[in-house]
Scaffold this motif. Structure first.
Motif, PDB file in Angstrom:
ATOM      1  N   ASP A 117     -53.960  24.950  21.420  1.00 45.64           N
ATOM      2  CA  ASP A 117     -54.129  25.362  22.808  1.00 45.64           C
ATOM      3  C   ASP A 117     -54.974  26.624  22.881  1.00 45.64           C
ATOM      4  OD1 ASP A 117     -52.321  23.323  23.340  1.00 45.64           O
ATOM      5  OD2 ASP A 117     -50.619  24.671  23.524  1.00 45.64           O
ATOM      6  N   LYS A 118     -55.820  26.659  23.920  1.00 44.84           N
ATOM      7  CA  LYS A 118     -56.698  27.816  24.093  1.00 44.84           C
ATOM      8  C   LYS A 118     -56.862  28.056  25.589  1.00 44.84           C
ATOM      9  CE  LYS A 118     -61.403  29.107  22.730  1.00 44.84           C
ATOM     10  NZ  LYS A 118     -62.552  28.637  21.944  1.00 44.84           N
ATOM     11  N   ARG A 119     -56.704  29.305  25.980  1.00 43.61           N
ATOM     12  CA  ARG A 119     -56.874  29.641  27.389  1.00 43.61           C
ATOM     13  C   ARG A 119     -58.345  29.529  27.774  1.00 43.61           C
ATOM     14  NH1 ARG A 119     -53.134  34.937  28.544  1.00 43.61           N
ATOM     15  NH2 ARG A 119     -51.140  33.854  28.510  1.00 43.61           N
TER      16      ARG A 119
ATOM     17  N   ALA B 212     -52.931  26.901  29.239  1.00 50.86           N
ATOM     18  CA  ALA B 212     -53.932  26.716  28.187  1.00 50.86           C
ATOM     19  C   ALA B 212     -54.445  25.284  28.199  1.00 50.86           C
ATOM     20  CB  ALA B 212     -53.331  27.040  26.830  1.00 50.86           C
TER      21      ALA B 212
END
Length: 135
Positions: A65-67, A23
């Motif tokens: 967090d971000k993919r 991420a």
């Protein structure tokens, strides 16, 4: 055989409670908050490591967090939420929530509070003004 089943269940729980794999880190988390007494939903942003207030709660984001778009969606924020005691500012209250919240599964690890519901909706690169309204 039961030992193997327990091990598999424990592994599944650990996978769900961990941050998203591969991420990208973001400096701002976006939340929706429900005030159960007024039935008003408010959208607000919180910068990482800068406390923000929602009602009588203090929200402190430790990570967001971000993919990337080419991966299956998963947005997660690690946060601490404290109940603010308006009568005694000298004592730092203990967190009433500490852990990961997942945007795609808001019921998985949510805040349980008698007056407020808070859930993460997104991570972003810049903070804008908080907007208020129903969603």
């Amino acid at each position: 055989m039961r030992h193997l089943a327990r091990l598999a269940a424990a592994s599944a729980i650990l996978c769900l409670s961990a941050a998203p794999a591969f991420a990208d880190k973001y400096p701002v988390a976006v939340f929706s908050g429900l005030d159960k007494t007024t039935a008003r939903v408010t959208s607000f942003s919180v910068k990482v490591d800068e406390p923000a207030q929602f009602g009588s709660l203090e929200v402190l984001v430790r990570a967001c967090d971000k993919r990337p778009p080419e991966e299956p969606p998963q947005t997660a924020a690690f946060l601490e939420i404290r109940q603010i005691d308006r009568d005694d500012d000298s004592v730092q209250p203990a967190p009433i929530f500490e852990g990961w919240m997942f945007a795609e599964s808001p019921g998985l690890n949510g805040l349980e509070h008698p007056v407020y519901d808070i859930w993460v909706t997104d991570c972003k690169t810049a903070s804008g003004g908080a907007s208020t309204g129903s969603e």
